[in-house]
Design a protein around this motif. Structure first.
Motif, PDB file in Angstrom:
ATOM      1  N   GLY A  69     -19.605   3.212  18.219  1.00  0.00           N
ATOM      2  CA  GLY A  69     -18.314   2.704  18.697  1.00  0.00           C
ATOM      3  C   GLY A  69     -17.811   3.532  19.862  1.00  0.00           C
ATOM      4  O   GLY A  69     -16.637   3.919  19.912  1.00  0.00           O
ATOM      5  N   TYR A  70     -18.697   3.759  20.821  1.00  0.00           N
ATOM      6  CA  TYR A  70     -18.412   4.741  21.865  1.00  0.00           C
ATOM      7  C   TYR A  70     -18.900   4.240  23.216  1.00  0.00           C
ATOM      8  O   TYR A  70     -19.964   3.638  23.326  1.00  0.00           O
ATOM      9  CB  TYR A  70     -19.108   6.049  21.494  1.00  0.00           C
ATOM     10  CG  TYR A  70     -19.193   7.086  22.591  1.00  0.00           C
ATOM     11  CD1 TYR A  70     -20.423   7.408  23.157  1.00  0.00           C
ATOM     12  CD2 TYR A  70     -18.060   7.753  23.034  1.00  0.00           C
ATOM     13  CE1 TYR A  70     -20.524   8.362  24.151  1.00  0.00           C
ATOM     14  CE2 TYR A  70     -18.156   8.715  24.029  1.00  0.00           C
ATOM     15  CZ  TYR A  70     -19.386   9.024  24.584  1.00  0.00           C
ATOM     16  OH  TYR A  70     -19.482   9.966  25.571  1.00  0.00           O
ATOM     17  N   SER A  71     -18.094   4.507  24.211  1.00  0.00           N
ATOM     18  CA  SER A  71     -18.474   4.187  25.575  1.00  0.00           C
ATOM     19  C   SER A  71     -17.961   5.282  26.499  1.00  0.00           C
ATOM     20  O   SER A  71     -17.027   6.014  26.154  1.00  0.00           O
ATOM     21  CB  SER A  71     -17.856   2.848  25.997  1.00  0.00           C
ATOM     22  OG  SER A  71     -18.062   2.587  27.373  1.00  0.00           O
ATOM     23  N   TYR A  72     -18.580   5.415  27.632  1.00  0.00           N
ATOM     24  CA  TYR A  72     -18.004   6.276  28.664  1.00  0.00           C
ATOM     25  C   TYR A  72     -18.203   5.648  30.031  1.00  0.00           C
ATOM     26  O   TYR A  72     -19.117   4.873  30.266  1.00  0.00           O
ATOM     27  CB  TYR A  72     -18.559   7.707  28.615  1.00  0.00           C
ATOM     28  CG  TYR A  72     -20.018   7.890  28.976  1.00  0.00           C
ATOM     29  CD1 TYR A  72     -20.949   8.248  27.998  1.00  0.00           C
ATOM     30  CD2 TYR A  72     -20.479   7.754  30.284  1.00  0.00           C
ATOM     31  CE1 TYR A  72     -22.286   8.454  28.306  1.00  0.00           C
ATOM     32  CE2 TYR A  72     -21.814   7.951  30.603  1.00  0.00           C
ATOM     33  CZ  TYR A  72     -22.721   8.294  29.610  1.00  0.00           C
ATOM     34  OH  TYR A  72     -24.058   8.489  29.921  1.00  0.00           O
ATOM     35  N   LEU A  73     -17.295   6.025  30.913  1.00  0.00           N
ATOM     36  CA  LEU A  73     -17.367   5.639  32.320  1.00  0.00           C
ATOM     37  C   LEU A  73     -17.651   6.907  33.106  1.00  0.00           C
ATOM     38  O   LEU A  73     -16.947   7.905  32.950  1.00  0.00           O
ATOM     39  CB  LEU A  73     -16.055   5.017  32.782  1.00  0.00           C
ATOM     40  CG  LEU A  73     -15.980   4.569  34.240  1.00  0.00           C
ATOM     41  CD1 LEU A  73     -16.882   3.357  34.470  1.00  0.00           C
ATOM     42  CD2 LEU A  73     -14.547   4.228  34.620  1.00  0.00           C
ATOM     43  N   LEU A  74     -18.699   6.873  33.903  1.00  0.00           N
ATOM     44  CA  LEU A  74     -19.098   8.041  34.688  1.00  0.00           C
ATOM     45  C   LEU A  74     -18.840   7.749  36.154  1.00  0.00           C
ATOM     46  O   LEU A  74     -19.321   6.747  36.689  1.00  0.00           O
ATOM     47  CB  LEU A  74     -20.588   8.337  34.456  1.00  0.00           C
ATOM     48  CG  LEU A  74     -21.122   9.655  35.003  1.00  0.00           C
ATOM     49  CD1 LEU A  74     -20.577  10.809  34.161  1.00  0.00           C
ATOM     50  CD2 LEU A  74     -22.650   9.666  34.966  1.00  0.00           C
TER      51      LEU A  74
END
Lengths: 109, 117
Positions: A69-74
């Motif tokens: 349940g995890y996302s990131y924006l780089l």
């Protein structure tokens, strides 16, 4: 209940890299979106992930792990114009968007 | 790319008057449009979902008699804030999705800054 968590504010230096994390809890899952919103303006679409992995789009990349349940924006090679709020939104089983409160990114020279 | 036009961008009105905000999809048909409200330093709050040819679906806590939504065509939805009060001052944003394409992202209008004096 349904919930999106992301940091309230982050600071980074021009030219550097920054990662904005987002965790979500939704009833079902039909994709995760990242939007950029400059002050006083409407959000603009940045990225969409529905499968696990990394999606790269120029200086911006977005990652998703459905099991966590995890996302990131780089964001790479930060520019002053990248100073904005970044909104994470997850879509539930009814295709309703659940919005995070946004992460205000401050870029310093 | 898909464009959503929202008008007006800013409006100042007196307490007790009504204000109409228009949202148009310029190069695509939008069966569904969404109306959001955003207070300073807060995230988007969905007010209602506007469906072409039928009544809007309002979120809990949103007064449907105060925020009138009309979606008369596949390219136009309007939000009317009736009997506006200072607490209605906010940033109102509409969004739309290309008809029949549930996987696509929402396209947002540029927002309307409403100030009620």
């Amino acid at each position: 209940g349904q919930n999106i968590d992301q940091p309230t504010e982050m600071t980074a230096t021009e030219g550097a890299i920054v990662q904005i994390n987002c965790t979500y809890q939704t009833s079902g899952f039909n994709g995760l979106f990242w939007y950029q919103q400059h002050a006083g303006e409407a959000p603009t679409f940045l990225s969409y992930n529905v499968l696990d992995g990394l999606e790269e789009k120029g200086r911006f990349s977005s990652f998703l792990s459905r099991s966590k349940g995890y996302s990131y924006l780089l964001l790479k090679e930060l520019q002053m114009k990248d100073s904005a709020s970044y909104l994470c939104a997850a879509r539930d089983s009814n295709y309703q968007l659940i919005w995070g409160a946004g992460t205000k990114l401050i870029i310093k020279p | 790319g898909a464009v959503v036009s929202q008008h007006p961008s800013r409006v100042i009105c007196k307490s007790g008057t009504s204000v109409k905000i228009e949202c148009r999809s310029l190069d695509f048909q939008a069966t569904t449009m969404f109306w959001y409200r955003q207070f300073p330093k807060q995230s988007l709050m969905l007010m209602a979902t506007s469906n072409e040819g039928s009544k809007a679906t309002y979120e809990q806590g949103v007064e449907k008699d105060k925020f009138l939504i009309n979606h008369a065509s596949l390219t136009l939805s309007t939000l009317t804030v009736t009997s506006a009060h200072p607490e209605d001052s906010s940033f109102y944003i509409c969004s739309a999705r290309d008809r029949g394409m549930d996987w696509t992202p929402l396209h947002f209008g540029n927002g309307t800054r409403l100030t009620v004096t």
